[in-house]
Design an enzyme around this catalytic site. Structure first.
Site, PDB file in Angstrom:
ATOM      1  N   ARG A 100      48.986  36.464  39.917  1.00  0.00           N
ATOM      2  CA  ARG A 100      47.991  36.086  38.945  1.00  0.00           C
ATOM      3  C   ARG A 100      47.462  37.291  37.820  1.00  0.00           C
ATOM      4  O   ARG A 100      47.164  36.998  36.803  1.00  0.00           O
ATOM      5  CB  ARG A 100      46.844  35.776  39.899  1.00  0.00           C
ATOM      6  N   GLU A 373      38.024  44.745  36.928  1.00  0.00           N
ATOM      7  CA  GLU A 373      37.202  43.780  36.269  1.00  0.00           C
ATOM      8  C   GLU A 373      35.738  43.728  36.621  1.00  0.00           C
ATOM      9  O   GLU A 373      34.950  42.804  36.651  1.00  0.00           O
ATOM     10  CB  GLU A 373      37.584  42.246  36.178  1.00  0.00           C
TER      11      GLU A 373
END
Length: 394
Positions: A100, A373
């Site tokens: 991913r 992130e």
């Protein structure tokens, strides 16, 4: 109480999740799941153990399915809904967070930066090849000493005539060592600006980060820029200040909200199947109350996380999703996914620490997802500011 011989249900069935999806969303989810089962899952244990992944080969396969930059419009991109992209991320991370990440960095960071902030020339030059998977991109924001505080970055871009000269380094860069193009953010006399940097530019090097205990089926690098000379046209014209890179990060975080639930689902499904066949004291492990309590608690958290992700996807498709709402999703879903992975490991006992089962691989990966992130602490502060109106950072 349910009959003791009733058919076992999946969490999606328990929450009637499928009834909330349209036909296109179901088809995309099924396509990505089939790719994983046929092409990727059989190799994940070996890739994780070896600490590598055939990124270029996979990028072309993923591009052929339209998964790279799939939620972007034009330039060879599929132009799907944000929700469909999220569901694809869920299936990709059910395979492995590294898979991913490859797709997220390509589409939501590198491609999105060019698509959102780039010139028409930059878009035409890079996006079609990146959508096909023939060109790989990376995103150079994080530095060794500046992760949660990217505004303090030391990488510098200075004007030299009509050119720009870049000096500095970036750390923990997914796809970096195999990338054809890097989006590099640097301090200038006019705030932070982004640059489209071909990785064959003189002075640019990418060193592979080795000895990782997490995201091992992913290629991570350190980017070093030593007097990299770029033309004026390499600057992203529509990004000035931290808003540019942070806008890209919100795109990637959105995919993580869905993706983390994919990892959790894979762990829980593995634990349920194991509990039905593993006998303890002449009885299946899944027949004990303690085991069922664990499974029930995890199923509830997984279902709630999937519904939260879907809700955020619908908001994004309507153009109503706010940054603090993405933080809610990232904080909750990654945190709960990691708890689920660890709890599933206890059900598998000693078998849980082997690569024969995916749970500890997912747990190790989620340790990285927890902090990239935006760390949990950063997202707590974003949510806290939304609730109080006061920034605890500045």
């Amino acid at each position: 109480m349910a009959d003791s011989t009733s058919r076992s249900q999946s969490v999606d069935e328990l929450f009637a999740f499928e009834t909330l999806l349209d036909t296109e969303e179901k088809d995309i989810r099924a396509t990505v799941r089939a790719l994983g089962n046929d092409r990727i899952r059989p190799h994940l244990a070996d890739w994780f153990e070896e600490g590598t992944v055939p990124a270029r080969e996979l990028a072309k396969e993923l591009g052929a399915l339209g998964l790279l930059g799939m939620h972007l419009e034009g330039y060879g991109c599929a132009g799907t809904s944000a929700t469909a992209y999220g569901l694809a991320c869920m299936e990709l991370e059910a395979m492995d967070s590294g898979i991913r990440s490859l797709v997220s960095v390509q589409g939501s960071l590198a491609m999105f930066a060019i698509w959102k902030y780039g010139s028409e020339e930059q878009k035409q030059q890079w996006l079609p090849g990146m959508a096909e998977g023939n060109l790989i991109g990376c995103f150079g924001l994080t530095e060794a000493d500046y992760g949660s505080n990217p505004g303090g970055m030391r990488t510098r871009a200075r004007k030299d005539g009509s050119d720009w000269i870049l000096d500095g380094s970036k750390m923990w860069i997914t796809n970096g060592p195999v990338a054809d193009v890097a989006i590099v953010w640097a301090q200038t006399d006019d705030k932070i600006r982004g640059f489209v940097v071909p990785t064959d530019a003189p002075g640019f090097t990418a060193n592979t980060v080795k000895k990782k205990l997490s995201l091992r089926a992913s290629i991570t690098g350190e980017l070093v820029l030593d007097g990299v000379r770029l033309p004026e046209s390499a600057m992203l014209p529509e990004a000035r200040g931290l808003g540019g890179p942070l806008g890209c990060l919100n795109e990637a975080r959105f995919g993580i909200v869905f993706g983390a639930m994919g990892a959790a689902r894979d762990c829980l499904e593995s634990a349920i199947e194991y509990s039905k066949t593993r006998e303890v004291f002449d009885k299946p492990l899944g027949g004990y109350q303690l085991t069922q309590a664990k499974l029930a608690n995890m199923a509830v958290e997984l279902g709630k996380g999937e519904l939260l992700a879907l809700h955020l996807g619908r908001l994004k498709d309507k153009g109503e999703l706010r940054g603090e709402q993405v933080s809610v999703g990232k904080l909750n879903n990654v945190r709960e996914a990691l708890k689920i992975a660890r709890e599933c490991r206890t059900i598998l006992a000693a078998n849980g620490i082997t690569l024969e089962y995916p749970v500890l691989r997912h747990a190790n990966n989620l340790e990285s997802v927890l902090t990239y992130e935006g760390t949990s602490e950063v997202h707590q502060l974003v949510i806290g500011q939304a609730l109080t109106g006061s920034s605890a950072v500045r």
